[in-house]
Design an enzyme around this catalytic site. Structure first.
Site, short mmCIF file in Angstrom:
data_model
loop_
_atom_site.label_atom_id
_atom_site.label_comp_id
_atom_site.label_asym_id
_atom_site.label_seq_id
_atom_site.Cartn_x
_atom_site.Cartn_y
_atom_site.Cartn_z
CD GLN A 174 -2.77 1.42 2.33
OE1 GLN A 174 -2.24 1.90 3.32
NE2 GLN A 174 -4.06 1.08 2.30
CB CYS A 232 -4.07 7.16 6.40
SG CYS A 232 -3.19 7.45 7.96
CE LYS A 268 -8.28 -0.33 5.07
NZ LYS A 268 -8.62 0.81 5.95
N GLY A 283 -13.74 -2.27 9.47
CA GLY A 283 -14.16 -1.42 10.57
C GLY A 283 -14.89 -2.16 11.66
CG ASP A 284 -15.97 -0.70 14.99
OD1 ASP A 284 -14.80 -0.39 15.29
OD2 ASP A 284 -16.93 0.08 15.15
#
Length: 346
Positions: free
Chosen positions: A70, A100, A139, A201-202
């Site tokens: 990345q 980010c 992403k 996420g989570d």
């Protein structure tokens, strides 16, 4: 899900995380079942300047494959040049970091900051796609803040630029990592996108991973913070998805053993000094929830000798055996469930 020549069924991926998803941690996550692992995110400008540290971030062994590199930056030329350099190490594909939220990235106009400049996002993506012979993915997040969620407008721009998949974190940049990731929005992204969608996420436990697939309809899932100190999550997720049950839970022996393995790998790849120092951030998560852990953690983060660190961990393992006989150690599945934001909400 297919990206280039890689065809995978319900893959579970390790997310790119600065100072976390290095070579040693990737190897451990791969051993526990991660289908795809990402490098730490790498500065395009640093690659252009031939910075050694950035090149070391792209080093990987065959047993880690498929590995994704990345990169991040805010210039078409820099990103295209960096992508071409990254392609030389033969990653499975190259991922562009448009998500980010950290000040050192977004504050310089890269990462999530580019969500405020959709045209520039698309231009950078097109430049990278044109520059490399390997697949390119992105992403990103939902938008800059809750008042300016624009991911649905961005998706067709990125697809037209040539991406082969989209990883989406269910928060905006302004939310950083606070609150709870919005899986409803990830589901909307999946409805709109024509390329595979990777949901992020989570995901704190295997049950979260299964629910993420169910809730969003995503083609793949990506685990970040939930894997730190808990690489077992990959094996458990695969078991739950494939067989509907988890066959085993790691006990304190397993957690300490993997922490030691991680330390040995860190020292092997980074040398005794840096390998020992950079492991300090991991002990709290490997040992989280165990009795009287604060005292042993304080010893670990002050110790410069990796051999002595192992002795401290072995001594604590014996100590935990006594706590186990006294019934003071909680079942790890119960502990994880208590710490899953998703399970608490359900």
């Amino acid at each position: 899900m297919q990206i280039g020549g890689f065809d995978m069924k319900r893959p579970v991926m390790l997310a790119p995380m600065e100072e976390v998803s290095d070579r040693s941690f990737r190897k451990i996550c791969k051993r526990f079942g991660a289908d795809v692992v990402y490098t730490e995110f790498i500065s395009a400008e640093a690659l252009r300047r031939q910075v050694d540290k950035s090149f070391r971030k792209m080093e990987f062994d065959p047993d880690e494959a498929p590995v994704v590199v990345q990169i991040f930056g805010n210039s078409e030329d820099a990103m295209a040049e960096a992508a071409a350099i990254a392609a030389d190490v033969r990653p499975a594909w190259i991922d562009i970091n448009f998500g980010c939220p950290a000040k050192k990235v977004a504050g310089k106009g890269a990462g999530a900051a580019l969500l405020k400049e959709p045209e520039k996002m698309a231009a950078i993506t097109a430049a990278v796609v044109k520059a490399v012979p390997v697949p390119v993915t992105v992403k990103t997040r939902l938008g800059w803040d809750r008042e300016s969620i624009n991911i649905l407008d961005i998706i067709p721009r990125l697809e037209d630029a040539g991406i082969q998949a989209l990883a989406i974190h269910g928060r905006t940049r302004s939310e950083m990592y606070r609150g709870v990731a919005d899986w409803d929005w990830i589901a909307r992204v999946k409805e709109r996108a024509t390329v595979p969608v990777i949901a992020n996420g989570d995901i704190w436990c295997a049950a979260d991973a299964r629910e993420m697939y169910r809730h969003t309809g995503a083609d793949a899932i990506m685990i970040g913070r939930g894997a730190i100190g808990n690489p077992f999550i990959f094996r458990q997720t695969k078991e739950l998805l494939d067989h509907g049950r988890i066959s085993s839970q790691p006990d304190f022996h397993d957690r300490i053993e993997v922490a030691i393995e991680h330390l040995r790998l860190s020292v092997h790849y980074k040398g005794e000094r840096y390998g020992t120092l950079e492991m300090r951030r991991h002990y709290a998560t490997y040992l989280k929830g165990l009795p009287k852990v604060s005292k042993v953690r304080d010893k670990l983060v002050r110790e410069d000798s990796w051999q002595q660190v192992i002795e401290i961990l072995r001594a604590y393992e014996e100590e935990c055996e006594g706590y186990e006989r006294e019934g003071k150690i909680r079942d790890y599945a119960e502990f994880l469930n208590d710490h899953s934001k998703r399970l608490v909400l359900r």
